[in-house]
Design an enzyme around this catalytic site. Structure first.
Site, PDB file in Angstrom:
ATOM      1  N   GLY A  55      43.890  34.561  46.315  1.00 13.08           N
ATOM      2  CA  GLY A  55      45.326  34.787  46.498  1.00 13.08           C
ATOM      3  C   GLY A  55      46.029  33.550  47.034  1.00 13.08           C
ATOM      4  N   GLY A  99      39.197  34.438  42.874  1.00 12.70           N
ATOM      5  CA  GLY A  99      37.852  34.867  43.244  1.00 12.70           C
ATOM      6  C   GLY A  99      36.957  35.102  42.046  1.00 12.70           C
ATOM      7  N   LYS A 153      45.594  42.284  35.932  1.00 15.27           N
ATOM      8  CA  LYS A 153      46.958  42.816  35.876  1.00 15.27           C
ATOM      9  C   LYS A 153      48.034  41.751  35.807  1.00 15.27           C
ATOM     10  CE  LYS A 153      46.234  46.949  38.680  1.00 15.27           C
ATOM     11  NZ  LYS A 153      46.385  47.308  40.097  1.00 15.27           N
ATOM     12  N   ARG A 195      31.221  29.659  50.096  1.00 12.31           N
ATOM     13  CA  ARG A 195      32.256  29.412  51.116  1.00 12.31           C
ATOM     14  C   ARG A 195      31.693  28.662  52.327  1.00 12.31           C
ATOM     15  NH1 ARG A 195      35.867  34.864  50.709  1.00 12.31           N
ATOM     16  NH2 ARG A 195      37.196  34.083  49.052  1.00 12.31           N
TER      17      ARG A 195
HETATM   18  P1  ADP Z   1      40.810  36.403  39.816  1.00 10.43           P
HETATM   19  O1  ADP Z   1      39.999  37.025  40.937  1.00 10.43           O
HETATM   20  O2  ADP Z   1      40.108  35.252  39.179  1.00 10.43           O
HETATM   21  O3  ADP Z   1      42.212  36.104  40.238  1.00 10.43           O
HETATM   22  P2  ADP Z   1      41.528  39.003  38.787  1.00 10.43           P
HETATM   23  O4  ADP Z   1      41.097  39.631  40.072  1.00 10.43           O
HETATM   24  O5  ADP Z   1      42.962  38.984  38.473  1.00 10.43           O
HETATM   25  O6  ADP Z   1      40.923  37.518  38.660  1.00 10.43           O
HETATM   26  O7  ADP Z   1      40.845  39.796  37.573  1.00 10.43           O
HETATM   27  C1  ADP Z   1      39.480  39.865  37.424  1.00 10.43           C
HETATM   28  C2  ADP Z   1      39.050  41.196  36.892  1.00 10.43           C
HETATM   29  O8  ADP Z   1      39.698  41.514  35.665  1.00 10.43           O
HETATM   30  C3  ADP Z   1      37.583  41.188  36.595  1.00 10.43           C
HETATM   31  O9  ADP Z   1      36.960  42.221  37.339  1.00 10.43           O
HETATM   32  C4  ADP Z   1      37.492  41.476  35.113  1.00 10.43           C
HETATM   33  O10 ADP Z   1      36.411  42.261  34.752  1.00 10.43           O
HETATM   34  C5  ADP Z   1      38.789  42.194  34.846  1.00 10.43           C
HETATM   35  N1  ADP Z   1      39.172  42.118  33.431  1.00 10.43           N
HETATM   36  C6  ADP Z   1      39.486  41.026  32.727  1.00 10.43           C
HETATM   37  N2  ADP Z   1      39.750  41.344  31.444  1.00 10.43           N
HETATM   38  C7  ADP Z   1      39.606  42.677  31.340  1.00 10.43           C
HETATM   39  C8  ADP Z   1      39.758  43.616  30.253  1.00 10.43           C
HETATM   40  N3  ADP Z   1      40.099  43.215  29.048  1.00 10.43           N
HETATM   41  N4  ADP Z   1      39.558  44.922  30.515  1.00 10.43           N
HETATM   42  C9  ADP Z   1      39.187  45.326  31.754  1.00 10.43           C
HETATM   43  N5  ADP Z   1      39.042  44.495  32.816  1.00 10.43           N
HETATM   44  C10 ADP Z   1      39.235  43.197  32.607  1.00 10.43           C
HETATM   45 MG    MG Z   2      39.942  39.051  41.720  1.00  5.18          MG
END
Ligand code: ADP
Ligand code: MG
Length: 394
Positions: A375, A352, A200, A38
């Site tokens: 976000g 992130g 999620k 960053r």
């Molecule tokens: P980003 O930060 O890129 O938007 P998210 O915060 O939505 O992504 O999700 C990332 C998290 O989801 C990571 O910590 C990852 O380990 C978890 N994750 C992804 N797939 C799975 C899974 N099948 N089971 C448990 N956790 C998962």
């Molecule tokens: Mg995340």
């Protein structure tokens, strides 16, 4: 959304106190910054200001000190890194608003840099408090927002403050973020492929809905895919499934069908008894054992997704495809990171954890744009108005 947004390039910063809101909310462990990306991302803006003879005043939040002065959230370690990178002195003030800070800023000479202490040591920052913003305004002649990662929050330094300033605009990083994401949001480039993963469905409903109207193919992996698979009636064992989102998943799949969007879900999965398992094994998606959880996409899925990714003229990726922080479950995410890196189209990664995965793979430079806003990048794609962008319009 009337009003133009001026770039720092077009602002009169020569010899003026130029307040740059940056996103220095970096991970710090034992007083050391563990990821400087960053800071790196905003260096060009700071250097631009210095080259033009500005008196540079930097401000950022860090962590969640909740309006109290907590030394562990000090920006001091970031100041040290910044000084090394800019090869100049960085004057850290004792507080963002104080007599001492006012004095440091008043004495600032051209081409000098001051870094205000953590904005969130004051409750007024997160409360978007006018009086707090007026105190900050006293430290500046020109306002520049280069903190894309904070642009979706109505906080004083990104919302109330710029509205008090006549000369206001955005930095070079913010300009890049907006132009890349705007292109993703509006360009008529096909095939447009989106890859969504992460924890999620509920975090990403808005962006899923918007993307369904725009993309040719939507590839879903990560824990999010479990909910879609379960909605098709598959048994997912102990996997993370959002049982209250099954109906939503079904309606999204129906919409994809109606719009002739190719929606791909994992055909195989890496399963294990728990998050700390030393290894996993590959099973077809319709054969997840009752006592196991799906923690990554399998190799067939990775191959299938990669082929679609390689055909893309525009690619947007958000969310890891598995529990990539753990080695045995990182392979799916790494395969997607490589496919995105090889894709000849216009490629953007946001989020992130997804960005961390691309960095971990050493492939960030192969993408057209790696968003610094988690976000914020999703909100931008959804077409939502963002306080930090609205407030700098003239
Ligand atoms: P980003 O930060 O890129 O938007 P998210 O915060 O939505 O992504 O999700 C990332 C998290 O989801 C990571 O910590 C990852 O380990 C978890 N994750 C992804 N797939 C799975 C899974 N099948 N089971 C448990 N956790 C998962
Ligand atoms: Mg995340």
């Amino acid at each position: 959304m009337a009003g133009t947004i001026r770039s720092i390039r077009d602002l009169p910063i020569e010899g003026r106190r130029t307040f740059i809101r940056v996103d220095f909310n970096v991970p710090i462990e034992d007083g050391k910054v563990t990821d400087t990306s960053r800071v790196d991302a905003t260096l060009a803006t700071i250097q631009h200001a210095l080259d033009r003879g500005a008196k540079v005043v930097l401000a950022s939040h860090a962590g969640r000190p909740k309006g109290k002065r907590k030394p562990e959230y000090s920006l001091e370690p970031v100041g040290a890194i910044l000084a090394a990178k800019l090869k100049c002195e960085v004057l850290l003030t004792d507080d963002c608003i104080s007599d001492a800070a006012s004095k440091v800023i008043a004495d600032l000479r051209e081409r000098q840099v001051a870094l205000l202490e953590n904005l969130r040591f004051h409750p007024g920052e997160e409360a978007n408090d006018e009086a707090f913003a007026r105190e900050l305004a006293k430290l500046a002649d020109v306002y520049v927002n280069d903190a894309f990662g904070a642009a979706h929050r109505a906080h004083a330094s990104v919302s109330a403050l710029p509205k008090l300033m006549r000369e206001r605009g955005i930095g070079l990083l913010m300009e890049q973020e907006i132009s890349a994401l705007e292109r993703m949001r509006t360009a008529d480039t096909h095939p447009f492929v989106a890859v969504l993963g992460g924890a999620k469905v509920s975090d990403k409903i808005g962006v899923l809905e918007v993307l369904l109207d725009r993309v040719d193919a939507l590839l879903i992996g990560g824990a999010m895919a479990n909910t879609f698979l379960a909605a098709q009636g598959l048994q997912l064992g102990k996997s993370l499934v959002e049982h209250d989102k099954l109906a939503l998943a079904r309606s999204l799949m129906q919409r994809a069908k109606d719009k002739k969007v190719k929606l791909l879900l994992p055909v195989d999965l890496v399963v294990a008894p728990g998050l700390d398992a030393p290894e996993g094994r590959v099973v077809p998606s319709n054969d997840v054992p009752e006592d196991q959880m799906a923690l990554d996409i399998g190799p067939k899925t990775a191959e299938l997704f990669a082929a679609t990714i390689l055909s893309a003229k525009a690619l947007f990726w958000n969310g890891p495809l598995g529990l990539f922080e753990k080695k045995p479950f990182s392979e799916g995410t790494m395969a997607i990171a490589r496919a995105g890196a090889e894709c000849a189209g216009f490629t953007v990664v946001g989020g992130g954890d997804s960005v961390a995965a691309v960095n971990q793979a050493g492939l960030a430079s192969k993408y057209d744009h790696v968003s610094t806003g988690g976000g914020a990048s999703l909100e931008y794609l959804e077409g939502r108005q963002m306080p930090g962008i609205e407030a700098v319009r003239s």
